[in-house]
Design a protein around this motif. Structure first.
Motif, PDB file in Angstrom:
ATOM      1  N   SER A 507      33.712  20.636  44.666  1.00  0.00           N
ATOM      2  CA  SER A 507      34.836  21.961  45.165  1.00  0.00           C
ATOM      3  C   SER A 507      35.514  22.246  43.410  1.00  0.00           C
ATOM      4  CB  SER A 507      36.437  21.733  45.811  1.00  0.00           C
ATOM      5  OG  SER A 507      36.779  20.554  45.508  1.00  0.00           O
ATOM      6  N   ALA A 508      35.603  21.632  42.161  1.00  0.00           N
ATOM      7  CA  ALA A 508      35.960  22.116  41.414  1.00  0.00           C
ATOM      8  C   ALA A 508      35.548  22.966  40.701  1.00  0.00           C
ATOM      9  CB  ALA A 508      36.891  20.502  40.440  1.00  0.00           C
ATOM     10  N   ALA A 509      34.105  22.837  41.347  1.00  0.00           N
ATOM     11  CA  ALA A 509      32.976  23.724  40.067  1.00  0.00           C
ATOM     12  C   ALA A 509      32.681  25.230  40.688  1.00  0.00           C
ATOM     13  CB  ALA A 509      32.097  22.760  40.411  1.00  0.00           C
ATOM     14  N   LEU A 510      33.445  25.098  42.092  1.00  0.00           N
ATOM     15  CA  LEU A 510      33.615  26.235  42.605  1.00  0.00           C
ATOM     16  C   LEU A 510      34.808  27.587  41.855  1.00  0.00           C
ATOM     17  CD1 LEU A 510      31.397  25.974  46.041  1.00  0.00           C
ATOM     18  CD2 LEU A 510      30.349  27.116  43.811  1.00  0.00           C
ATOM     19  N   THR A 511      35.536  26.296  42.255  1.00  0.00           N
ATOM     20  CA  THR A 511      37.081  26.847  42.207  1.00  0.00           C
ATOM     21  C   THR A 511      37.230  27.625  40.729  1.00  0.00           C
ATOM     22  OG1 THR A 511      37.963  25.841  43.628  1.00  0.00           O
ATOM     23  CG2 THR A 511      39.329  26.665  42.743  1.00  0.00           C
ATOM     24  N   ALA A 512      36.290  26.473  39.643  1.00  0.00           N
ATOM     25  CA  ALA A 512      36.536  27.148  38.412  1.00  0.00           C
ATOM     26  C   ALA A 512      35.801  28.336  37.980  1.00  0.00           C
ATOM     27  CB  ALA A 512      35.712  25.727  37.504  1.00  0.00           C
ATOM     28  N   LEU A 513      34.933  28.670  38.485  1.00  0.00           N
ATOM     29  CA  LEU A 513      34.005  29.349  39.015  1.00  0.00           C
ATOM     30  C   LEU A 513      34.830  31.261  39.451  1.00  0.00           C
ATOM     31  CD1 LEU A 513      30.445  28.527  39.859  1.00  0.00           C
ATOM     32  CD2 LEU A 513      31.208  29.758  37.230  1.00  0.00           C
ATOM     33  N   ALA A 514      35.646  30.837  40.033  1.00  0.00           N
ATOM     34  CA  ALA A 514      36.255  31.718  40.756  1.00  0.00           C
ATOM     35  C   ALA A 514      37.296  32.418  39.655  1.00  0.00           C
ATOM     36  CB  ALA A 514      36.615  31.639  42.253  1.00  0.00           C
ATOM     37  N   LEU A 515      38.043  30.884  39.022  1.00  0.00           N
ATOM     38  CA  LEU A 515      38.419  31.398  38.582  1.00  0.00           C
ATOM     39  C   LEU A 515      38.377  32.095  36.858  1.00  0.00           C
ATOM     40  CD1 LEU A 515      40.828  27.715  38.927  1.00  0.00           C
ATOM     41  CD2 LEU A 515      41.397  29.957  39.337  1.00  0.00           C
ATOM     42  N   LEU A 516      37.564  31.966  36.680  1.00  0.00           N
ATOM     43  CA  LEU A 516      36.848  32.659  35.182  1.00  0.00           C
ATOM     44  C   LEU A 516      37.278  34.054  35.790  1.00  0.00           C
ATOM     45  CD1 LEU A 516      33.689  30.142  33.908  1.00  0.00           C
ATOM     46  CD2 LEU A 516      35.725  31.196  33.190  1.00  0.00           C
ATOM     47  N   ALA A 517      36.599  34.578  36.776  1.00  0.00           N
ATOM     48  CA  ALA A 517      36.469  35.749  37.073  1.00  0.00           C
ATOM     49  C   ALA A 517      38.562  36.072  36.923  1.00  0.00           C
ATOM     50  CB  ALA A 517      35.841  36.136  38.241  1.00  0.00           C
ATOM     51  N   SER A 518      38.682  35.616  38.252  1.00  0.00           N
ATOM     52  CA  SER A 518      40.635  35.397  38.093  1.00  0.00           C
ATOM     53  C   SER A 518      40.839  36.034  36.493  1.00  0.00           C
ATOM     54  CB  SER A 518      41.220  34.792  39.202  1.00  0.00           C
ATOM     55  OG  SER A 518      40.441  35.110  40.513  1.00  0.00           O
ATOM     56  N   TYR A 519      40.317  34.900  35.323  1.00  0.00           N
ATOM     57  CA  TYR A 519      41.179  34.642  33.981  1.00  0.00           C
ATOM     58  C   TYR A 519      41.240  36.461  33.825  1.00  0.00           C
ATOM     59  CZ  TYR A 519      41.489  34.516  29.049  1.00  0.00           C
ATOM     60  OH  TYR A 519      42.018  34.416  27.535  1.00  0.00           O
ATOM     61  N   ILE A 520      39.593  37.762  34.371  1.00  0.00           N
ATOM     62  CA  ILE A 520      39.361  38.904  33.185  1.00  0.00           C
ATOM     63  C   ILE A 520      40.837  39.841  34.089  1.00  0.00           C
ATOM     64  CG2 ILE A 520      38.044  40.798  33.175  1.00  0.00           C
ATOM     65  CD1 ILE A 520      37.016  38.520  31.429  1.00  0.00           C
ATOM     66  N   GLU A 521      40.874  39.235  35.687  1.00  0.00           N
ATOM     67  CA  GLU A 521      41.920  40.035  36.207  1.00  0.00           C
ATOM     68  C   GLU A 521      43.168  40.160  35.718  1.00  0.00           C
ATOM     69  OE1 GLU A 521      41.348  42.774  38.577  1.00  0.00           O
ATOM     70  OE2 GLU A 521      39.464  41.810  38.310  1.00  0.00           O
ATOM     71  N   GLU A 522      43.543  38.957  35.126  1.00  0.00           N
ATOM     72  CA  GLU A 522      44.935  38.192  34.527  1.00  0.00           C
ATOM     73  C   GLU A 522      44.778  39.684  33.487  1.00  0.00           C
ATOM     74  OE1 GLU A 522      48.194  37.258  34.903  1.00  0.00           O
ATOM     75  OE2 GLU A 522      47.250  37.487  36.504  1.00  0.00           O
ATOM     76  N   ILE A 523      43.664  40.054  32.474  1.00  0.00           N
ATOM     77  CA  ILE A 523      43.559  40.134  30.957  1.00  0.00           C
ATOM     78  C   ILE A 523      43.864  41.659  31.750  1.00  0.00           C
ATOM     79  CG2 ILE A 523      42.122  40.799  29.860  1.00  0.00           C
ATOM     80  CD1 ILE A 523      42.894  38.152  29.112  1.00  0.00           C
ATOM     81  N   ARG A 524      43.594  41.974  32.964  1.00  0.00           N
ATOM     82  CA  ARG A 524      43.888  43.337  32.949  1.00  0.00           C
ATOM     83  C   ARG A 524      45.140  43.733  33.353  1.00  0.00           C
ATOM     84  NH1 ARG A 524      40.678  46.610  35.892  1.00  0.00           N
ATOM     85  NH2 ARG A 524      38.687  45.027  36.948  1.00  0.00           N
ATOM     86  N   ILE A 525      45.629  42.683  34.007  1.00  0.00           N
ATOM     87  CA  ILE A 525      47.297  42.922  34.321  1.00  0.00           C
ATOM     88  C   ILE A 525      47.973  42.996  33.087  1.00  0.00           C
ATOM     89  CG2 ILE A 525      49.494  41.957  35.574  1.00  0.00           C
ATOM     90  CD1 ILE A 525      47.483  43.324  37.192  1.00  0.00           C
ATOM     91  N   GLY A 526      47.671  41.986  31.902  1.00  0.00           N
ATOM     92  CA  GLY A 526      48.129  41.674  30.887  1.00  0.00           C
ATOM     93  C   GLY A 526      47.962  42.688  29.495  1.00  0.00           C
ATOM     94  N   LEU A 527      46.864  43.275  29.775  1.00  0.00           N
ATOM     95  CA  LEU A 527      46.953  44.721  28.926  1.00  0.00           C
ATOM     96  C   LEU A 527      47.169  45.846  29.666  1.00  0.00           C
ATOM     97  CD1 LEU A 527      42.827  44.521  28.558  1.00  0.00           C
ATOM     98  CD2 LEU A 527      44.285  44.517  26.372  1.00  0.00           C
ATOM     99  N   ILE A 528      48.011  46.214  31.003  1.00  0.00           N
ATOM    100  CA  ILE A 528      48.432  47.027  31.250  1.00  0.00           C
ATOM    101  C   ILE A 528      49.895  47.048  30.835  1.00  0.00           C
ATOM    102  CG2 ILE A 528      49.995  48.470  33.762  1.00  0.00           C
ATOM    103  CD1 ILE A 528      47.067  47.557  34.680  1.00  0.00           C
ATOM    104  N   ARG A 529      50.700  45.978  30.807  1.00  0.00           N
ATOM    105  CA  ARG A 529      51.949  45.200  30.615  1.00  0.00           C
ATOM    106  C   ARG A 529      52.584  45.703  29.267  1.00  0.00           C
ATOM    107  NH1 ARG A 529      52.136  40.578  32.477  1.00  0.00           N
ATOM    108  NH2 ARG A 529      52.781  41.342  35.239  1.00  0.00           N
TER     109      ARG A 529
END
Length: 754
Positions: A507-529
């Motif tokens: 489950s950690a492997a699949l969750t970590a893959l999803a977190l990698l994509a979520s990291y890009i979304e957080e980068i988006r929010i950071g740039l907006i800020r």
């Protein structure tokens, strides 16, 4: 405050209308906690056994609570420092959401609380399970398993309570005129409380693992190998510490571990859903709620599955294993059916494909569990072959165990690869360029895998309770028949614990893959800020300019971000990050293994000292100094757990500061690949060594006390930190580094040096 005033507050704050299906989430959390209390109260009503059994259980309980109290003091200091640091980033530099410091604290608090409740239950259950085993094997199983179910239900109940509370709070108070953008802000902010849960879990796993394995190694090497006394013999000074360690490591640590896995999978998928469906706020809301509601359904069906774990009187070990499997399988089948119904009701785009992804997650989790069982159970060839090698000596036992563990990595890796491909393809609707929806499918596959955590964690937590029941029976002198029954329960517990570790790693492997994509979304929010900041760096400004060329920060796709940041294998920053990430897994394991070695050395010397200076211990005329051994393990664990845990926090921050977003993505990819494979290897090697020893103790190859048995004990001793310290901590390391990267995303895009 009346209902009209409350509605006005929601309206003025710009609260987004929540689909009514959301309320299933807090309801499920309350039901889970209510049943956890029911099972706890039922366990407390069981007979405690003799006065000696009560006394032994009290020593273990007090030792475990004293250890947790000391650990929480250390963790509280670390959390306070990080809270102030995140507050500075949010309110001083303005590169982070102001809710993050508070979300971080609650994540850690609930993770620790879940571990505490589970451990408290386990320390009350061990002597009761031993006394129940005196009556019959199936009675002992029922008491131990229902007690383990408290751990499972507390974890999922508190997780869903935390998630639903934060969703309501952020929906009420985050002010954004655009509902779609607001939902992205809510989900990415919620994702950051996973860092608090991950950090607490790492401290619990590493500290508890060092504690338990130092005691276990000391008890085995001096007691069983040198002194020739049975396992859990009351004359062994490290016995109480060993039993305490089972609770603080395999119950409290494991509970905190799977709490953050469960939260991480749901929150990462919700964040990906918010990003993938920004065009239509109503559809976006459904995509965000889907993983939460599936988790809620899984809780209710796990409770139902717990009641399917029944065996007839006089059942054997194979029937016991089948009974546990029946409960898990029944819950899995029901969640497959019910998730179809809920996705059909929500009618998200690609809902049928998302259901296929959930099935993929369920099947992958079950397959990894079965493969782990095959490679670690004494009923199958790999473990029996290791036991056979014990006739030659400890060297061949160790070689065979490591070889078996390495071979065992093939099947889980293939399962994760196939599962990832299918989950992506199903949710992308066959269009492999539809990256956002495909990644959402990977996240929801992880949710599917963890949806029945309430019962799968119950089968896992059952193991240390059964182990402690055996120790209590041995020290209380209940006789060979009772000890035989508790050994059968313990052997079954070793298999379920090994299966649980494989499940957690998968489950950690699949969750970590999803977190990698979520990291890009957080980068988006950071740039907006930071785009309106006066002190924005030249590089960040250039990135924003390029994103504006493709439609702006808000509308840029994941692929746009990857292209602009040049995340490809020809970029040396990606490769440098991958090397560092791969190294981190081995460095972390080396640090924790050596920590166990140093602590075990102190324990071995202390046990030898007591045997040498107090001759009455071996004659049964005087009691060993159990408290001294508990103290040694406690101090060693508190001292040794800090550096590896803080290193996991520092790595993404330093790599982000040096190599930016590109280097961090390489770091996370490298740590995921190497960490997953190394964790499977260590967990399966350790489990196989342990059960090879138990296979010999059943009368094979000479039985207890034989040269083969002594060789197998040494193999088991080597495997102890493999399966109970370093291996299970790796899946937390993978996710913690991802969570730290997500929390620090705003800082990374603002202050990267190169």
């Amino acid at each position: 405050m009346n209902s009209i005033q409350l509605a006005n507050i929601f309206a003025s704050a710009g609260a987004v209308h929540i689909n009514p299906v959301f309320w299933l989430v807090p309801v499920a959390s309350i039901v889970a906690l209510a049943f956890a209390y029911k099972f706890y109260a039922g366990m407390k009503k069981e007979e405690e056994g003799t006065d000696i059994m009560k006394k032994i259980a009290m020593h273990v309980r007090h030792g475990a609570l004293a250890y947790l109290k000391q650990q929480y003091k250390v963790v509280a200091i670390v959390f306070a420092i990080l809270f102030l640091f995140f507050a500075f980033l949010a309110y001083g530099l303005g590169v982070q959401n102001g809710w993050v410091p508070f979300a971080f604290i609650t994540g850690g608090f609930f993770s620790g609380l879940a571990g505490f409740f589970g451990m408290k239950t386990a320390t009350y259950a061990s002597n009761r399970s031993a006394w129940a085993a005196k009556n019959s094997l199936d009675y002992g199983l029922r008491v131990a398993f229902r007690s383990g179910a408290v751990m499972g239900l507390v974890v999922v109940g508190l997780a869903l309570l935390d998630i639903s509370a934060w969703f309501l709070i952020l929906n009420t108070f985050i002010d954004d005129l655009d509902p779609a953008h607001k939902m992205v802000m809510i989900t990415t902010t919620m994702l950051t409380f996973g860092m608090g849960a991950s950090l607490q879990a790492l401290f619990a796993r590493v500290g508890g693992g060092i504690f338990t394995k130092a005691a276990d190694v000391g008890a085995d090497l001096v007691g069983k190998v040198e002194a020739g006394i049975p396992e859990d013999d009351p004359r062994n000074p490290a016995t109480i510490a060993d039993n305490v360690g089972d609770n603080v490591g395999d119950v409290a640590g494991m509970g905190a571990d799977l709490y953050e896995s469960y939260c991480g999978s749901i929150l990462a998928t919700a964040a990906l859903g918010a990003a993938a469906y920004m065009i239509d706020p109503a559809t976006q809301m459904k995509a965000v709620l889907a993983p939460m509601v599936i988790g809620a359904l899984g809780v209710l069906l796990s409770i139902l599955g717990i009641y399917f774990v029944r065996v007839r009187k006089g059942a054997g070990s194979k029937e016991l294993l089948n009974a546990l499997g029946r409960g898990v399988n029944m819950s899995s089948v029901l969640i497959a059916i019910c998730s179809f119904a809920i996705l059909y009701f929500l009618r998200t785009p690609q809902w049928l494909g998302n259901w296929g992804s959930i099935l993929v997650g369920l099947i992958t989790g079950i397959f990894i569990g079965k493969i782990t069982e095959y490679f670690t159970s004494e009923a199958y060839t790999p473990t029996q072959a290791i036991a056979q090698q014990a006739k030659t000596g400890p060297a061949t036992v160790i070689i065979a165990g490591m070889g078996t563990g390495m071979i065992s990595t093939f099947y889980p890796v293939v399962a994760i690869v196939i599962g990832t491909a299918l989950a992506y393809g199903f949710s992308a609707g066959g269009d492999l360029t539809n990256m956002s929806q495909g990644l959402y499918g990977i996240g929801i596959a992880a949710v599917g895998m963890l949806s029945t955590l309430g019962i799968t964690l119950a089968t896992d937590a059952y193991g240390p309770i059964a182990d402690n029941a055996g120790g209590n029976a041995e020290m209380a002198g209940l006789g060979k028949e009772v000890r035989l029954r508790t050994d059968m329960l313990d052997s079954l517990g070793n298999t379920t614990a090994a299966t649980g570790k494989g499940f957690a790693i998968g489950s950690a492997a699949l969750t970590a893959l999803a977190l990698l994509a979520s990291y890009i979304e957080e980068i988006r929010i950071g740039l907006i800020r930071i785009k309106s900041h006066d002190n924005i760096t030249e590089y960040a400004s250039a990135v924003i300019s390029k994103l504006n060329e493709v439609g702006g920060i808000e509308k840029a796709s994941l692929l746009d971000f990857m292209n602009i940041y040049q995340v490809n294998l020809m970029n040396p920053k990606v490769l440098m990050g991958m090397f560092i990430g791969s190294m981190m897994a081995f460095l972390f394991c080396g640090l924790t293994m050596n920590a166990v070695g140093r602590a075990a050395n102190q324990m071995v010397n202390e046990v030898r000292r007591q045997f040498r200076e107090n001759l009455g211990i071996m004659e049964g005329k005087s009691d060993p100094d159990y408290a001294r051994c508990v103290e040694i393990s406690t101090k060693a664990a508190q001292k040794e757990m800090l550096f590896p845990s803080l290193l996991a926090i520092a790595a993404p921050v330093v790599v982000g500061l040096l190599f930016g977003v590109t280097g961090v993505l390489g770091l996370l990819g490298g740590s995921l690949a190497s960490g997953f494979i190394l964790a499977v290897f260590m967990a399966n090697s350790g489990g196989a060594w342990d059960n090879a020893k138990k296979f010999i103790e059943q009368g094979n190859f000479g039985g207890k006390g034989s040269d083969a048995h002594k060789a197998a004990v040494i193999g088991d001793t080597v495997g102890d930190p493999f399966k109970d310290t370093s291996g299970p901590s790796l899946n937390i390391l993978i996710k913690l580094m991802s969570m730290v990267a997500i929390v620090m995303a705003g800082f990374t895009v603002s202050y990267s040096l190169f």
